[in-house]
Design an enzyme around this catalytic site. Structure first.
Site, PDB file in Angstrom:
ATOM      1  N   VAL A  59       0.956  -1.307   0.125  1.00 49.74           N
ATOM      2  CA  VAL A  59       0.032  -0.168  -0.035  1.00 49.74           C
ATOM      3  C   VAL A  59       0.875   1.106  -0.037  1.00 49.74           C
ATOM      4  CG1 VAL A  59      -1.559   1.348   1.386  1.00 49.74           C
ATOM      5  CG2 VAL A  59      -2.051  -1.053   1.145  1.00 49.74           C
TER       6      VAL A  59
ATOM      7  N   ARG B 112      -8.022  -4.954  18.855  1.00 44.42           N
ATOM      8  CA  ARG B 112      -9.570  -5.031  18.859  1.00 44.42           C
ATOM      9  C   ARG B 112     -10.000  -3.979  19.634  1.00 44.42           C
ATOM     10  NH1 ARG B 112      -8.273 -11.338  18.981  1.00 44.42           N
ATOM     11  NH2 ARG B 112      -8.599 -11.773  16.673  1.00 44.42           N
TER      12      ARG B 112
ATOM     13  N   ILE C 287      -5.321 -15.563   9.348  1.00 44.23           N
ATOM     14  CA  ILE C 287      -4.960 -16.816   9.245  1.00 44.23           C
ATOM     15  C   ILE C 287      -6.075 -18.009   9.226  1.00 44.23           C
ATOM     16  CG2 ILE C 287      -3.036 -16.562  10.527  1.00 44.23           C
ATOM     17  CD1 ILE C 287      -4.317 -18.306  12.805  1.00 44.23           C
ATOM     18  N   ASP C 288      -7.526 -17.251   9.086  1.00 45.42           N
ATOM     19  CA  ASP C 288      -8.613 -18.393   9.469  1.00 45.42           C
ATOM     20  C   ASP C 288      -9.246 -18.514   8.058  1.00 45.42           C
ATOM     21  OD1 ASP C 288      -8.492 -18.132  12.003  1.00 45.42           O
ATOM     22  OD2 ASP C 288      -9.887 -16.564  12.344  1.00 45.42           O
TER      23      ASP C 288
ATOM     24  N   ARG D   8       1.619 -43.750  19.941  1.00 41.87           N
ATOM     25  CA  ARG D   8       0.589 -42.930  20.757  1.00 41.87           C
ATOM     26  C   ARG D   8      -0.356 -42.106  19.642  1.00 41.87           C
ATOM     27  NH1 ARG D   8       4.786 -39.758  24.746  1.00 41.87           N
ATOM     28  NH2 ARG D   8       4.430 -41.076  26.547  1.00 41.87           N
TER      29      ARG D   8
ATOM     30  N   GLY E   7      -8.667 -21.188  13.896  1.00 37.45           N
ATOM     31  CA  GLY E   7      -9.731 -21.226  12.646  1.00 37.45           C
ATOM     32  C   GLY E   7     -11.063 -20.608  13.174  1.00 37.45           C
TER      33      GLY E   7
ATOM     34  N   ALA F 164      -3.289 -36.315   8.749  1.00 37.06           N
ATOM     35  CA  ALA F 164      -3.993 -36.834   9.820  1.00 37.06           C
ATOM     36  C   ALA F 164      -5.037 -38.047   9.521  1.00 37.06           C
ATOM     37  CB  ALA F 164      -4.564 -35.508  10.398  1.00 37.06           C
TER      38      ALA F 164
ATOM     39  N   LYS G 134      -1.961 -49.525  12.044  1.00 39.87           N
ATOM     40  CA  LYS G 134      -1.242 -48.263  12.157  1.00 39.87           C
ATOM     41  C   LYS G 134      -1.031 -48.162  13.602  1.00 39.87           C
ATOM     42  CE  LYS G 134      -3.406 -45.416   8.748  1.00 39.87           C
ATOM     43  NZ  LYS G 134      -4.391 -44.220   8.413  1.00 39.87           N
TER      44      LYS G 134
HETATM   45  O1  F6P Z   1      -8.941 -14.882  13.851  1.00 40.15           O
HETATM   46  C1  F6P Z   1      -7.456 -15.045  14.032  1.00 40.15           C
HETATM   47  C2  F6P Z   1      -7.354 -16.001  15.419  1.00 40.15           C
HETATM   48  O2  F6P Z   1      -6.136 -16.328  15.392  1.00 40.15           O
HETATM   49  C3  F6P Z   1      -8.366 -17.239  15.562  1.00 40.15           C
HETATM   50  O3  F6P Z   1      -8.125 -18.342  14.829  1.00 40.15           O
HETATM   51  C4  F6P Z   1      -8.576 -17.478  17.156  1.00 40.15           C
HETATM   52  O4  F6P Z   1      -9.812 -18.068  17.249  1.00 40.15           O
HETATM   53  C5  F6P Z   1      -8.506 -15.985  17.596  1.00 40.15           C
HETATM   54  O5  F6P Z   1      -7.915 -15.209  16.482  1.00 40.15           O
HETATM   55  C6  F6P Z   1      -7.623 -15.992  18.770  1.00 40.15           C
HETATM   56  O6  F6P Z   1      -7.765 -14.527  19.157  1.00 40.15           O
HETATM   57  P1  F6P Z   1      -6.829 -13.883  20.160  1.00 40.15           P
HETATM   58  O7  F6P Z   1      -5.423 -13.634  19.641  1.00 40.15           O
HETATM   59  O8  F6P Z   1      -7.396 -12.652  20.684  1.00 40.15           O
HETATM   60  O9  F6P Z   1      -6.655 -14.911  21.316  1.00 40.15           O
END
Ligand code: F6P
Length: 324
Positions: free
Chosen positions: A23, A72, A127-128, A163, A171, A187, A214
Site C-alpha cells: 500500500v 481489537r 489466518i482463518d 501414541r 480457525g 492426519a 497403524k
Molecule cells: O482470527 C484469528 C484467530 O487467531 C482465530 O483463529 C482465533 O480464534 C483467535 O484469532 C484468537 O484470538 P486472540 O489472539 O484474541 O486470542
C-alpha cells in the site's frame, strides 16, 4: 484522493507487513501521501499516525506480525468513538482508508463509511481464511504450513511411542486450517465445525486404524468443532472407551499466527495492496479486494462480511479416502 491511511486491525497474520509495504509503495509510485495508523481503530481514535514513504517499509516483506501493531477496539463500536476517529482523520488530512484485517475490522469500516461517507477499501488479512469474496486471505498459507511443520514433528514422537495425539488448531468458527493442514500432514481424522462426525465415528475410525496395523495416529481438532468435547475431554473419553491407546494432547495456539510469511502470502499481499490503492483512486469505495481463480476481484464489504467461506467438499472426500 490525496492522502491514504493504512492500518491493520483484529488478529494479526503473517503477510500483513507485505500488504502494508505494498500500500505504501503504491501510494509513493502514484505520488500520493500515505499515513500509517498504529493499533488499528484504537490508534485512529487517539490520532496515532505516522507519515510513511517508500523507504519506511524497507526490510519488512519477510517479517511476521505487523509493524503498525494491531488491536481489537471496543471504543470504535460506539458512535462517540467513531466520531473521535473521524475528527482525527480530518485533522490529519487523510481522505481514504485501507483496512487490513478480518470480518470484525470490515464491519467497523462499513459502519464508518455509512456514517461519514468516508472512502474505505479492505484487504483480507487473517489466518482463518473465512472471508467471503476471496479464495485466500493473507496469512492462511503461512499458518497451514506452520501447522503442517509442527504436526510432522509431532508425528515423529507419536510414532516412536505408538501414541495417539489430539492436535487443536485455530480457525475460529471454520475448519479451513484444520482440513487443509490435516490433509497436508496426513492426519487420521479431522474434526471441523462444518461436519459433526460424532464420537462414535471417531471411536470406530480409531479402532479400524489400530486393527489395520497403524501404531500411531494424529487427530486434528479445529477449535470451533462441534463434537461437544474439547481436546482434553476427547483424550479422557478415548482413554476410557478405547484403552488400547496411549493419548496425548497438543494445543498449537498462537504460534500459528507468527513466523515469516510464505512466498504465496507475500505475493498475494503485494498484489492486493496495489489493487486496493488503485481502486480507491478509481473512485471505488466500500469494497474488499479478493482473489478467485488467480484473478483479483472486488466484493462489496457488505457482502464479504455476510457469511464465512465454506470448506471444500472435495477436500473432505479426499481426507476420508486418505484415512483408509
Ligand atoms: O482470527 C484469528 C484467530 O487467531 C482465530 O483463529 C482465533 O480464534 C483467535 O484469532 C484468537 O484470538 P486472540 O489472539 O484474541 O486470542
Amino acid at each position: 484522493i490525496k492522502k491514504i491511511g493504512v492500518f491493520t486491525s483484529g488478529g494479526d497474520s503473517p503477510g500483513m507487513n507485505a500488504a502494508i509495504r505494498s500500500v505504501v509503495r503504491t501510494c509513493a509510485y502514484l505520488k500520493i501521501e500515505c499515513v500509517g495508523i498504529y493499533r488499528g481503530y484504537q490508534g485512529m481514535i487517539e490520532g496515532d499516525f505516522k507519515p510513511m514513504d517508500a523507504r519506511s517499509v524497507n526490510n519488512i516483506i519477510n517479517k511476521g506480525g505487523t509493524i503498525l501493531k494491531s488491536a481489537r477496539c471496543e471504543e470504535f463500536r460506539t458512535k462517540e468513538g467513531r466520531k473521535e476517529a473521524h475528527d482525527q482523520l480530518v485533522a490529519e488530512g487523510i481522505d481514504a482508508l485501507v483496512v487490513i484485517g478480518g470480518n470484525g475490522s470490515f464491519a467497523g469500516a462499513l459502519l464508518f463509511n455509512e456514517e461519514y461517507n468516508f472512502p474505505v477499501m479492505g484487504i483480507p488479512g487473517t489466518i482463518d481464511n473465512d472471508i467471503l469474496g476471496s479464495s485466500f486471505t493473507i496469512g492462511f498459507d503461512t499458518a497451514i504450513n506452520t501447522v503442517v511443520g509442527v504436526i510432522d514433528k509431532i508425528r515423529d514422537t507419536a510414532s516412536s511411542h505408538n501414541r495417539l495425539f489430539f492436535v487443536e488448531v485455530m480457525g475460529r468458527d471454520v475448519g479451513h486450517i484444520a482440513l487443509n493442514a490435516g490433509v497436508g500432514a496426513g492426519a487420521e481424522e479431522i474434526l471441523i465445525p462444518e461436519q459433526n462426525l460424532g464420537l462414535e465415528r471417531l471411536l470406530d475410525s480409531l479402532k479400524r486404524s489400530k486393527k489395520s496395523g497403524k501404531s500411531s495416529s494424529i487427530v486434528i481438532v479445529a477449535e470451533g468443532d462441534r463434537i461437544g468435547k474439547n481436546v482434553f475431554e476427547l483424550k479422557e473419553y478415548v482413554e476410557e472407551h478405547l484403552p488400547i491407546y496411549d493419548v496425548r494432547v497438543s494445543v498449537l495456539g498462537h504460534m500459528q499466527r507468527g513466523g515469516n510469511p510464505t512466498c504465496f502470502d507475500r505475493v498475494l499481499a503485494s498484489r492486493m495492496g496495489v489493487k486496493a490503492v488503485e481502486s480507491l483512486l478509481e473512485g471505488k469505495s466500500n469494497y474488499m479486494v479478493g482473489i478467485r481463480d488467480n484473478k483479483l476481484i472486488l466484493t462489496p464489504i457488505s457482502e464479504a462480511i455476510k457469511a464465512h467461506t465454506e470448506v471444500d467438499e472435495e477436500l473432505i472426500r479426499v481426507s476420508d479416502i486418505m484415512t483408509t
